[in-house]
Design a protein around this motif. Structure first.
Motif, mmCIF file in Angstrom:
data_model
loop_
_atom_site.group_PDB
_atom_site.id
_atom_site.type_symbol
_atom_site.label_atom_id
_atom_site.label_comp_id
_atom_site.label_asym_id
_atom_site.label_seq_id
_atom_site.Cartn_x
_atom_site.Cartn_y
_atom_site.Cartn_z
ATOM 1 N N LEU A 54 0.833 -1.198 0.000
ATOM 2 C CA LEU A 54 0.000 0.000 0.000
ATOM 3 C C LEU A 54 0.872 1.255 0.000
ATOM 4 O O LEU A 54 0.649 2.179 -0.795
ATOM 5 N N ARG A 55 1.861 1.286 0.872
ATOM 6 C CA ARG A 55 2.761 2.451 0.913
ATOM 7 C C ARG A 55 3.501 2.604 -0.408
ATOM 8 O O ARG A 55 3.665 3.721 -0.919
ATOM 9 N N HIS A 56 3.950 1.494 -0.985
ATOM 10 C CA HIS A 56 4.672 1.524 -2.261
ATOM 11 C C HIS A 56 3.779 2.062 -3.383
ATOM 12 O O HIS A 56 4.206 2.932 -4.155
ATOM 13 N N THR A 57 2.568 1.551 -3.486
ATOM 14 C CA THR A 57 1.683 1.991 -4.571
ATOM 15 C C THR A 57 1.321 3.464 -4.410
ATOM 16 O O THR A 57 1.260 4.199 -5.400
ATOM 17 N N ARG A 58 1.108 3.900 -3.177
ATOM 18 C CA ARG A 58 0.801 5.328 -2.946
ATOM 19 C C ARG A 58 1.979 6.206 -3.326
ATOM 20 O O ARG A 58 1.805 7.256 -3.944
ATOM 21 N N SER A 59 3.197 5.790 -2.967
ATOM 22 C CA SER A 59 4.369 6.620 -3.264
ATOM 23 C C SER A 59 4.648 6.688 -4.761
ATOM 24 O O SER A 59 5.194 7.674 -5.241
ATOM 25 N N ARG A 60 4.239 5.662 -5.495
ATOM 26 C CA ARG A 60 4.464 5.624 -6.941
ATOM 27 C C ARG A 60 3.247 6.073 -7.750
ATOM 28 O O ARG A 60 3.300 6.113 -8.973
ATOM 29 N N GLY A 61 2.133 6.339 -7.077
ATOM 30 C CA GLY A 61 0.924 6.763 -7.789
ATOM 31 C C GLY A 61 0.259 5.647 -8.574
ATOM 32 O O GLY A 61 -0.420 5.894 -9.569
ATOM 33 N N GLU A 63 -2.529 2.945 -9.235
ATOM 34 C CA GLU A 63 -3.942 2.815 -8.891
ATOM 35 C C GLU A 63 -4.214 1.464 -8.225
ATOM 36 O O GLU A 63 -3.717 0.434 -8.673
ATOM 37 N N THR A 64 -5.002 1.495 -7.163
ATOM 38 C CA THR A 64 -5.411 0.270 -6.468
ATOM 39 C C THR A 64 -6.912 0.309 -6.228
ATOM 40 O O THR A 64 -7.546 1.348 -6.342
ATOM 41 N N SER A 68 -6.285 -0.486 1.018
ATOM 42 C CA SER A 68 -6.239 -0.115 2.441
ATOM 43 C C SER A 68 -7.286 -0.902 3.236
ATOM 44 O O SER A 68 -7.030 -1.328 4.360
#
Length: 117
Positions: A54-61, A63-64, A68
């Motif tokens: 989750l942190r990785h996808t948020r930092s890279r933008g 989409e999920t 969370s």
């Protein structure tokens, strides 16, 4: 990959109306590949792994869908979890399903958009 029996069972489990479950069901029905793995993993360990994701996808933008929420549900589950995966036929999404150890109930579902299709 998974057989017809697994596909039908996954379709029956994907009854929630959250964004990830809807996407997973659509991917299955549109010819996406699927697999249900044998064995189970501690839900707490999966909550940690998917929390990092989750942190990785948020930092890279990236989409999920419901990532969370899945992390939260895994953290509360306290029982072993069986994993299943559905990949959209066009390769655009990978959807992870977290099932009870016997595979009889969906605990959570999440999707991560594939950045390199």
């Amino acid at each position: 990959m998974g057989g017809r029996h697994d596909r039908e069972r996954l379709e029956r489990l994907l009854v929630d109306n959250d964004e990830a479950s809807v996407a997973a069901l659509a991917a299955l029905r549109c010819g996406g590949s699927h697999v249900v793995w044998d064995g189970a993993t501690a839900s707490g360990a999966l909550a940690l792994v998917y929390g990092r994701r989750l942190r990785h996808t948020r930092s890279r933008g990236i989409e999920t869908k419901n990532l969370s929420g899945a992390v939260e549900l895994l953290g509360r589950h306290q029982q072993p979890v069986r994993l299943a995966q559905i990949r959209a036929a066009d390769g655009s999404w990978t959807l992870m399903l977290f099932l009870t150890e016997d595979g009889g109930r969906l605990i959570a579902c999440t999707g991560i958009r594939r950045t390199h299709v």
